[in-house]
Enzyme design. Sequence first.
Site: not given
Length: 390
Positions: A78, A140-141, A168, A362
């Site tokens: 995601d 996860e987000e 990550e 992000h």
Amino acid sequence: MNNRQWLETLVGFDTTSRNSNLELIATLRDSLEQQGIKPWFAHNKEKTKANLFATLPATAGDAAGSTEGGIVLSGHTDVVPVDGQKWDTDPFKLTEKDGALFGRGTCDMKGFIGTAMALVPEFLAMPRVKPMHLAFSYDEEIGCIGAPVMLEEIVRRGIKVDGCVVGEPTNMNVVVAHKGINVFACKVHGKSAHSSLTPQGCNAIEYSARLICAIRDFADAYKANGPYDQFFDVPFTTMTTNQIRGGIAVNTIPELCEFTYEFRNLPGMTVEDIQAQIDNYVRDVLLPKMKLEFADARIEIDNFAGSPALEAAEQAAMTELVRALTGDRQTRKVAYGTEAGLFQQIGIPTIVCGPGDIGNAHKPNEFVTLDQLANCEQFLRRLGKSLQAA
């Protein structure tokens, strides 16, 4: 496909956490099945999202076909929203410029997933005496919601592995620890009234404000007094209120106010001890005052998302292996959370190491450089070769 082609394919799926990831998962599944690998899935309750877990068995000697041990490559499918962000390119179409690949998820963390998928043919061709595993999660987000469903199934199936790399974005450096994250939803229930008759109501917004200020006071105390770990970029536990909603009109005492808060705790600090401060304040201070105004006043607090902290042992074989393969000996600990603590929680030694810079995640115009993807490919190839017979 090579890792760039895989990344282009993955970025093309809008897997913002509010959406399903099933189309992306099906693409991964189809590729693996074409290569003789049978993945399994762990769905959410609504069957709209799925985790994928696949094992590439050992290929050499007496161990050929074994699925015991080996290393997990873990990533989440995601991505965060692009709403309100100003992008120079289509965020769901991979765009190359000046040695970088732009698109939502390129850095966080489809670049790692794409590189792992691109290397599957090589992994299958290697004379490995240990398996490789792929673990790709959903949501996860929004609080590491998907991975626990997959990990529960891993435990149920009795799958034993030697270690895990969560890819990550770390600029391909080794991260040995991160903070835990816990997210709480709070509902403060008061009593409505016309604002000209204030004593007849119980103002949910005002009492929420008192609780929010108390949370800030607890956060300030951690900042001032510790405990501290200077290896972290933010070396103390943090607490913050990030969303709030309440009230229906300017002339009506609000009967409901809702807000969310989170804390990011250092490893070794328990969720229960931190949250107890808030619970005690509500029970001993806030609710008694509210009930003087409205006997049925109440405050509901729900821990709806979270992931435990990670602290990898330097002497652990997994830590030593990743350090040897990357050549990185620096101690790095980060404030952001990952699924690594969840893997560690079920007894799997885990390290965080992946392509891209978390500072690019992000944001609009998210990107990963071609050099970072190449470094990731080299690292994962070496990781696969480490599972070969000595």
